[in-house]
Design a protein around this motif. Structure first.
Motif, PDB file in Angstrom:
ATOM      1  N   TYR A   1       2.130   2.884  -4.853  1.00 35.87           N
ATOM      2  CA  TYR A   1       0.958   2.129  -5.296  1.00 35.87           C
ATOM      3  C   TYR A   1       1.283   0.648  -5.471  1.00 35.87           C
ATOM      4  O   TYR A   1       0.469  -0.218  -5.135  1.00 35.87           O
ATOM      5  CB  TYR A   1       0.412   2.697  -6.612  1.00 35.87           C
ATOM      6  CG  TYR A   1      -0.473   3.896  -6.417  1.00 35.87           C
ATOM      7  CD1 TYR A   1      -1.692   3.778  -5.764  1.00 35.87           C
ATOM      8  CD2 TYR A   1      -0.091   5.137  -6.898  1.00 35.87           C
ATOM      9  CE1 TYR A   1      -2.503   4.879  -5.587  1.00 35.87           C
ATOM     10  CE2 TYR A   1      -0.899   6.246  -6.723  1.00 35.87           C
ATOM     11  CZ  TYR A   1      -2.108   6.108  -6.062  1.00 35.87           C
ATOM     12  OH  TYR A   1      -2.908   7.201  -5.883  1.00 35.87           O
ATOM     13  N   ALA A   2       2.438   0.333  -5.990  1.00 45.48           N
ATOM     14  CA  ALA A   2       2.825  -1.069  -6.178  1.00 45.48           C
ATOM     15  C   ALA A   2       2.966  -1.784  -4.834  1.00 45.48           C
ATOM     16  O   ALA A   2       2.508  -2.922  -4.672  1.00 45.48           O
ATOM     17  CB  ALA A   2       4.133  -1.145  -6.962  1.00 45.48           C
ATOM     18  N   ILE A   3       3.556  -1.117  -3.863  1.00 46.27           N
ATOM     19  CA  ILE A   3       3.725  -1.732  -2.542  1.00 46.27           C
ATOM     20  C   ILE A   3       2.376  -1.934  -1.870  1.00 46.27           C
ATOM     21  O   ILE A   3       2.100  -3.011  -1.323  1.00 46.27           O
ATOM     22  CB  ILE A   3       4.658  -0.863  -1.670  1.00 46.27           C
ATOM     23  CG1 ILE A   3       6.084  -0.940  -2.201  1.00 46.27           C
ATOM     24  CG2 ILE A   3       4.619  -1.317  -0.215  1.00 46.27           C
ATOM     25  CD1 ILE A   3       7.044   0.020  -1.542  1.00 46.27           C
ATOM     26  N   LEU A   4       1.523  -0.910  -1.911  1.00 44.97           N
ATOM     27  CA  LEU A   4       0.209  -1.035  -1.281  1.00 44.97           C
ATOM     28  C   LEU A   4      -0.655  -2.089  -1.968  1.00 44.97           C
ATOM     29  O   LEU A   4      -1.406  -2.812  -1.320  1.00 44.97           O
ATOM     30  CB  LEU A   4      -0.498   0.319  -1.270  1.00 44.97           C
ATOM     31  CG  LEU A   4       0.105   1.361  -0.325  1.00 44.97           C
ATOM     32  CD1 LEU A   4      -0.612   2.688  -0.477  1.00 44.97           C
ATOM     33  CD2 LEU A   4       0.058   0.897   1.104  1.00 44.97           C
ATOM     34  N   ALA A   5      -0.570  -2.193  -3.276  1.00 46.16           N
ATOM     35  CA  ALA A   5      -1.364  -3.192  -3.996  1.00 46.16           C
ATOM     36  C   ALA A   5      -0.852  -4.604  -3.728  1.00 46.16           C
ATOM     37  O   ALA A   5      -1.632  -5.558  -3.697  1.00 46.16           O
ATOM     38  CB  ALA A   5      -1.330  -2.894  -5.486  1.00 46.16           C
ATOM     39  N   SER A   6       0.444  -4.751  -3.538  1.00 44.65           N
ATOM     40  CA  SER A   6       1.000  -6.084  -3.318  1.00 44.65           C
ATOM     41  C   SER A   6       0.704  -6.628  -1.927  1.00 44.65           C
ATOM     42  O   SER A   6       0.798  -7.834  -1.704  1.00 44.65           O
ATOM     43  CB  SER A   6       2.505  -6.074  -3.562  1.00 44.65           C
ATOM     44  OG  SER A   6       3.147  -5.298  -2.573  1.00 44.65           O
TER      45      SER A   6
END
Length: 80
Positions: free
Chosen positions: A8-13
């Motif tokens: 989720y952190a990678i996709l949001a960034s």
């Protein structure tokens, strides 16, 4: 659970990174760069982990072959 949070952190960034990248380069350059990097990553994966599938058959090398051979392959595959 950690991997899900990381995903989720990678996709949001990616949205933030894309917004910053657009201030430095044009959209078509960014798209081309992303596709080039993705292609290199996929070919690298095939080369290092699936070496038996990393082949180019002789009949698929029609760009360097004779014109007659290229036309024959196109007819066989139903492109003409």
């Amino acid at each position: 659970m950690f991997l899900v949070i990381l995903l989720y952190a990678i996709l949001a960034s990616t949205f933030t990174i894309a917004k910053i990248a657009l201030s430095f380069a044009k959209p078509f350059f960014i798209i081309g760069f992303r596709m080039t990097v993705a292609g290199i990553l996929m070919l690298s994966f095939l080369y290092f982990f699936r070496r038996e599938k990393f082949v180019l058959k002789k009949e698929d090398r029609w760009l360097n072959g004779e014109k007659g051979k290229k036309d024959k392959l196109r007819k066989e595959r139903g492109y003409v």
